[in-house]
Design an enzyme around this catalytic site. Sequence first.
Site, PDB file in Angstrom:
ATOM      1  N   CYS A   1       7.069   4.342   8.365  1.00 27.57           N
ATOM      2  CA  CYS A   1       6.702   4.760   7.686  1.00 27.57           C
ATOM      3  C   CYS A   1       7.538   4.822   6.180  1.00 27.57           C
ATOM      4  CB  CYS A   1       5.221   5.807   7.175  1.00 27.57           C
ATOM      5  SG  CYS A   1       4.180   6.282   5.411  1.00 27.57           S
TER       6      CYS A   1
ATOM      7  N   ASN B   1       0.973  -1.350   0.178  1.00 25.09           N
ATOM      8  CA  ASN B   1      -0.031  -0.461   0.293  1.00 25.09           C
ATOM      9  C   ASN B   1       0.365   1.160  -0.159  1.00 25.09           C
ATOM     10  OD1 ASN B   1      -0.109   2.275   2.835  1.00 25.09           O
ATOM     11  ND2 ASN B   1      -0.228  -0.162   3.145  1.00 25.09           N
TER      12      ASN B   1
ATOM     13  N   GLY C   1       1.436  -7.931   6.322  1.00 28.71           N
ATOM     14  CA  GLY C   1       0.434  -9.328   5.169  1.00 28.71           C
ATOM     15  C   GLY C   1       1.529 -10.228   5.956  1.00 28.71           C
TER      16      GLY C   1
END
Lengths: 310, 276
Positions: A135, A75, A221
């Site tokens: 991030c 993402n 994930g």
Amino acid sequence: MLNKPCTVDMKVCLKSLHLINPTVLTSGVLGVSYSLMKRVEEAGAGAITTKTITKEPREGYWNPVFVDLGYGYVNAIGLRNPGVDVFREEIRRAKKIIRIPIIGSVGGRDLDEFVYVAEEMLEAGCDSLELNLSCPHVSGYGGDIGSDVELTSKIIKEVKSISEKPVSAKLSASHAKKNFIEKYIDAGIDIIAAINTLRAMVVNIDSMTPVLSNIVGGLSGPCIRPIALAVIYDIHREFPDIPLIGVGGVEDWMSAVEMILVGASAVGIGSAIAKKGLSIFKEIVKGLEKYMEEKGFRSVKDLTGYIHRN
Amino acid sequence: MVLRDPYIPATIIEINQLTENIREYCVKLDKSIDPEPGQFAMIWIPKVGEIPISFADWICEEKIAVFVIARVGKVTGYIQENFKTGSKMYVRGPLGRSFTIREGAKCLLMGGGYGLAPLYYLAKKLLEKKCRLKIILGFKNGSDVFYVNKFRVLGDTEISTEDGKIGVRGTLIDVLEKVMNSERYDMVYACGREELLIKIALICNAKNTPLEVSMERLIKCGQGVCGTCVIEPSGLLVCRDGPVFDGKILLEIKNHSSENFTRSIKIVCRGASDAK
């Protein structure tokens, strides 16, 4: 191994932060509005981390921003948020209807921005702060800050000086090093959350282009879980007294158990919601409870870091 | 080609100009997806962007999807300016929750403007389930009217235009009030602007008639994780819990903070259109 107890205590304490169970909504997922946070509480989460909030509003990146690869997700939302002036109203509203702790994720490009946002988030009623030092896809934020250990230590020190609430650092796998964390502990950090997504990209060979509009994003994930486990294992081995929120690929109760066995006091739940929806919180708590019962553990605390002691 | 990400390559095989601003794109997919009516796809144009579009039709045997695209923003503008027969797009989906279909039901379908597109695929599926259809379509002007003949084949269709050039002069609410006063329906389905949907919801609620609506918000991830498309105060997500919702959701929507959230970053809450 302890005798089999009749009940299992699912409560965990991260310094003065008390959670009814060890599941925490991770930053960046759903924590954007009071109503979504309420749904997450109703779904059974132990705590909620808000989306990372910056001083000014950020529109984030154009679509595509999220790619489901089956084995994981990449993402690049781009720290999309309405800015702290608007978001503090969202927290105030959330605090009126939500009983579980709200951890405010604080973003910034420099010391001043971190302190400004932290102050506003605390005033709005956050029960804890998480500093986004990791991030991987917004220039000047997150990982760019986290790579500068001196600056990061200064940010932690300043934020700690204005906060009576526990402050955590969200670290990337590459910055979760012993010499970094020693300095963060000296600066007063209370909790460490690790890991953030790993810098990644997706290429489509039919169009012969990158998929994400920002080209690079962050990988999350199940595929990053072995990496997250090793990071939590290493931190807990070196710093057994600092509470850890294990984040990265937790998608069921078994992966939550793995995270706790290597040293996490709580586990972050994020992109697995794409696959399983909000029912994942109760599923994990129930499965973990049953596992602990079967293995004869009375509390999550007893299970935390078990691998290191045996 | 083996797919290594969620995007199915799709080739445009036909383009039809429906109105000055709206075109219909028939695209042949490399892989079958079998959407339900009301579900949507994310259409990705590499290096341009990605937008949510509902299925206006799906021809299963030929793997052909039909998308009705109005020119409203960067991506839709790019498509209309640059795409020809043979051009390629990439389709992710089907996504979201579909309309519910009850066998043999007496149904009223209501669509306003270009938002009516998903009702066509719904109407076809309802007929397969032996439902009886009454269709009301509302447009601003006579020049905005499209798809009417296609709907007429499927059921009794009434049109309203505000300039009165075609059908009843007025809005589809005027037609709805008349129709609902004389007949009872088992189910009402509606698509269109939110102000319109709120009016329909109030009427259906007063008549105690079940209503399903298709809602629009800016959609980013499309998989229920980013939270961008939240509807306040319920906390429901358009991309995952919708886009089709029970009409009652409209009765509780107020000017809530999500609108502040989106407005403050210069994206109007209603505006999936802004991103298109």
